[in-house]
Design an enzyme around this catalytic site. Sequence first.
Site, PDB file in Angstrom:
ATOM      1  N   HIS A  98     -10.788 -93.955  45.448  1.00 36.81           N
ATOM      2  CA  HIS A  98     -12.237 -93.831  45.578  1.00 36.81           C
ATOM      3  C   HIS A  98     -12.974 -94.645  44.514  1.00 36.81           C
ATOM      4  O   HIS A  98     -13.919 -95.356  44.794  1.00 36.81           O
ATOM      5  CB  HIS A  98     -12.622 -92.351  45.472  1.00 36.81           C
ATOM      6  CG  HIS A  98     -12.067 -91.666  44.241  1.00 36.81           C
ATOM      7  ND1 HIS A  98     -10.750 -91.775  43.876  1.00 36.81           N
ATOM      8  CD2 HIS A  98     -12.649 -90.907  43.276  1.00 36.81           C
ATOM      9  CE1 HIS A  98     -10.539 -91.103  42.753  1.00 36.81           C
ATOM     10  NE2 HIS A  98     -11.675 -90.568  42.369  1.00 36.81           N
ATOM     11  N   PHE A 136      -5.262 -88.568  35.587  1.00 31.30           N
ATOM     12  CA  PHE A 136      -5.967 -87.436  34.980  1.00 31.30           C
ATOM     13  C   PHE A 136      -6.419 -86.490  36.094  1.00 31.30           C
ATOM     14  O   PHE A 136      -6.160 -86.736  37.282  1.00 31.30           O
ATOM     15  CB  PHE A 136      -7.166 -87.929  34.146  1.00 31.30           C
ATOM     16  CG  PHE A 136      -8.253 -88.566  34.984  1.00 31.30           C
ATOM     17  CD1 PHE A 136      -8.124 -89.863  35.440  1.00 31.30           C
ATOM     18  CD2 PHE A 136      -9.401 -87.851  35.336  1.00 31.30           C
ATOM     19  CE1 PHE A 136      -9.122 -90.447  36.217  1.00 31.30           C
ATOM     20  CE2 PHE A 136     -10.403 -88.430  36.103  1.00 31.30           C
ATOM     21  CZ  PHE A 136     -10.260 -89.730  36.547  1.00 31.30           C
ATOM     22  N   LYS A 176     -11.228 -92.118  32.931  1.00 29.57           N
ATOM     23  CA  LYS A 176     -12.015 -93.034  33.758  1.00 29.57           C
ATOM     24  C   LYS A 176     -12.246 -94.390  33.100  1.00 29.57           C
ATOM     25  O   LYS A 176     -12.229 -95.416  33.775  1.00 29.57           O
ATOM     26  CB  LYS A 176     -13.394 -92.425  34.040  1.00 29.57           C
ATOM     27  CG  LYS A 176     -13.401 -91.330  35.077  1.00 29.57           C
ATOM     28  CD  LYS A 176     -14.846 -90.910  35.247  1.00 29.57           C
ATOM     29  CE  LYS A 176     -15.021 -89.700  36.100  1.00 29.57           C
ATOM     30  NZ  LYS A 176     -16.437 -89.306  36.139  1.00 29.57           N
ATOM     31  N   LYS A 219     -11.739 -89.884  29.178  1.00 25.31           N
ATOM     32  CA  LYS A 219     -10.693 -90.791  28.676  1.00 25.31           C
ATOM     33  C   LYS A 219      -9.943 -91.433  29.839  1.00 25.31           C
ATOM     34  O   LYS A 219      -9.429 -92.523  29.747  1.00 25.31           O
ATOM     35  CB  LYS A 219      -9.704 -90.005  27.812  1.00 25.31           C
ATOM     36  CG  LYS A 219     -10.118 -89.932  26.373  1.00 25.31           C
ATOM     37  CD  LYS A 219      -8.915 -89.508  25.523  1.00 25.31           C
ATOM     38  CE  LYS A 219      -9.227 -88.259  24.733  1.00 25.31           C
ATOM     39  NZ  LYS A 219      -8.641 -87.025  25.072  1.00 25.31           N
ATOM     40  N   ASP A 255      -4.987 -85.667  39.819  1.00 25.96           N
ATOM     41  CA  ASP A 255      -4.014 -86.674  40.264  1.00 25.96           C
ATOM     42  C   ASP A 255      -2.622 -86.112  40.580  1.00 25.96           C
ATOM     43  O   ASP A 255      -2.006 -86.529  41.568  1.00 25.96           O
ATOM     44  CB  ASP A 255      -3.899 -87.807  39.226  1.00 25.96           C
ATOM     45  CG  ASP A 255      -5.050 -88.801  39.332  1.00 25.96           C
ATOM     46  OD1 ASP A 255      -5.695 -88.853  40.395  1.00 25.96           O
ATOM     47  OD2 ASP A 255      -5.304 -89.532  38.355  1.00 25.96           O
ATOM     48  N   LYS A 288      -3.191 -97.288  41.690  1.00 29.22           N
ATOM     49  CA  LYS A 288      -4.202 -96.260  41.982  1.00 29.22           C
ATOM     50  C   LYS A 288      -5.550 -96.925  42.242  1.00 29.22           C
ATOM     51  O   LYS A 288      -6.236 -96.587  43.208  1.00 29.22           O
ATOM     52  CB  LYS A 288      -4.298 -95.251  40.826  1.00 29.22           C
ATOM     53  CG  LYS A 288      -5.289 -94.136  41.132  1.00 29.22           C
ATOM     54  CD  LYS A 288      -5.463 -93.128  40.011  1.00 29.22           C
ATOM     55  CE  LYS A 288      -6.731 -92.325  40.244  1.00 29.22           C
ATOM     56  NZ  LYS A 288      -7.172 -91.567  39.072  1.00 29.22           N
ATOM     57  N   GLU A 344     -25.325 -84.625  30.651  1.00 28.39           N
ATOM     58  CA  GLU A 344     -25.621 -83.535  31.597  1.00 28.39           C
ATOM     59  C   GLU A 344     -25.518 -83.979  33.043  1.00 28.39           C
ATOM     60  O   GLU A 344     -25.834 -85.123  33.372  1.00 28.39           O
ATOM     61  CB  GLU A 344     -27.025 -83.009  31.326  1.00 28.39           C
ATOM     62  CG  GLU A 344     -27.025 -81.983  30.212  1.00 28.39           C
ATOM     63  CD  GLU A 344     -28.298 -81.169  30.199  1.00 28.39           C
ATOM     64  OE1 GLU A 344     -28.702 -80.689  31.277  1.00 28.39           O
ATOM     65  OE2 GLU A 344     -28.863 -81.043  29.116  1.00 28.39           O
ATOM     66  N   ASP A 383     -20.018 -90.621  39.109  1.00 35.40           N
ATOM     67  CA  ASP A 383     -19.797 -89.192  39.261  1.00 35.40           C
ATOM     68  C   ASP A 383     -18.831 -89.053  40.423  1.00 35.40           C
ATOM     69  O   ASP A 383     -18.980 -89.720  41.451  1.00 35.40           O
ATOM     70  CB  ASP A 383     -21.090 -88.430  39.543  1.00 35.40           C
ATOM     71  CG  ASP A 383     -20.895 -86.939  39.282  1.00 35.40           C
ATOM     72  OD1 ASP A 383     -20.456 -86.586  38.174  1.00 35.40           O
ATOM     73  OD2 ASP A 383     -21.151 -86.127  40.187  1.00 35.40           O
TER      74      ASP A 383
END
Length: 201
Positions: A183, A155, A14, A12, A158, A178, A44, A73
Site C-alpha cells: 500500500h 513493523f 515507515k 521507525k 507485518d 515489500k 496528533e 496515514d
Amino acid sequence: MSRKLLIATGSKGKFPEIVKELGALPVEFLSLADLGYPADYEIEEPAMTFEGNAIIKAMTMGKKSGLLTLADDSGLEVDALGGRPGVFSARYTPGEDADRCVKILQELRNVPDGERGAQFRCLVAIYDPETEKVRTCEGIYRGRIIREEHGTNGFGYDPIFYNDELGKTNAEMSMEKKNSVSHRGAALKKAKEILIKEFLN
Ligand code: IMP
C-alpha cells in the site's frame, strides 16, 4: 542546492520505506529527528479518515518547519472485523506492535480460512507551506490474516499479513520486495509523480 523534503513520520518502520521508495528524487530528505524532535514524538491524528489524518500531519509539520512536507496515514482493514482497526491501527490496544497482532489473531480465532481477507490502506499527503498547496494519493494492498506470526522484518501487523502470490508474510520480505507490492509503495509511486510534476518544477 536541492530542495528539502520533510518526511513527517515518527514511525521507525515507515521512514526507511518512504526514503527507499522516493530515493531517486532530487531532494534532501529530512526526518523529524533531523529537526530535533524526540524519537517518540507523535503528531496528533484527530480525524476519522486516513486522508484527514494524512493532511493534518503534513500541514501541521509543514507549517511548523516551513518545509515541503510529506506525511502518510495508514492502517489495516480486516474484512471480518468490518474494516477494523482502520484509522485506529496504531492505537488498537495499548502496548507494542506484537500485542496488537495478538489481539487481531484472537479476534479472528474462529474465522475460517476463506474469510480472513484484509487490506492495508495508505494515504499520502504532500503540503507546500510556500504555496499552501496540498495533494493526496492512495494505495491499497490486499492479503489475508494468517493464524500465527511469521517473520521479523517490517513493523506493525507485518508478521500476520500474508501475501498468497509470494507465499510469505510482509515480515518475511525484504524492504524492496515489500515496497514493490505494498500500500505504501503504491501510494509513494503516485506521490513521486505528483512531487515531480507539481511541487519540484
Ligand atoms: P499511523 O499511520 O502512524 O497512524 O499508523 C499506522 C499503523 O498501521 C501502524 O502503527 C501499524 O500498526 C499499521 N500499519 C500501517 N502500515 C503498515 C505496514 O506497512 N505494515 C504493518 N503495519 C502497518
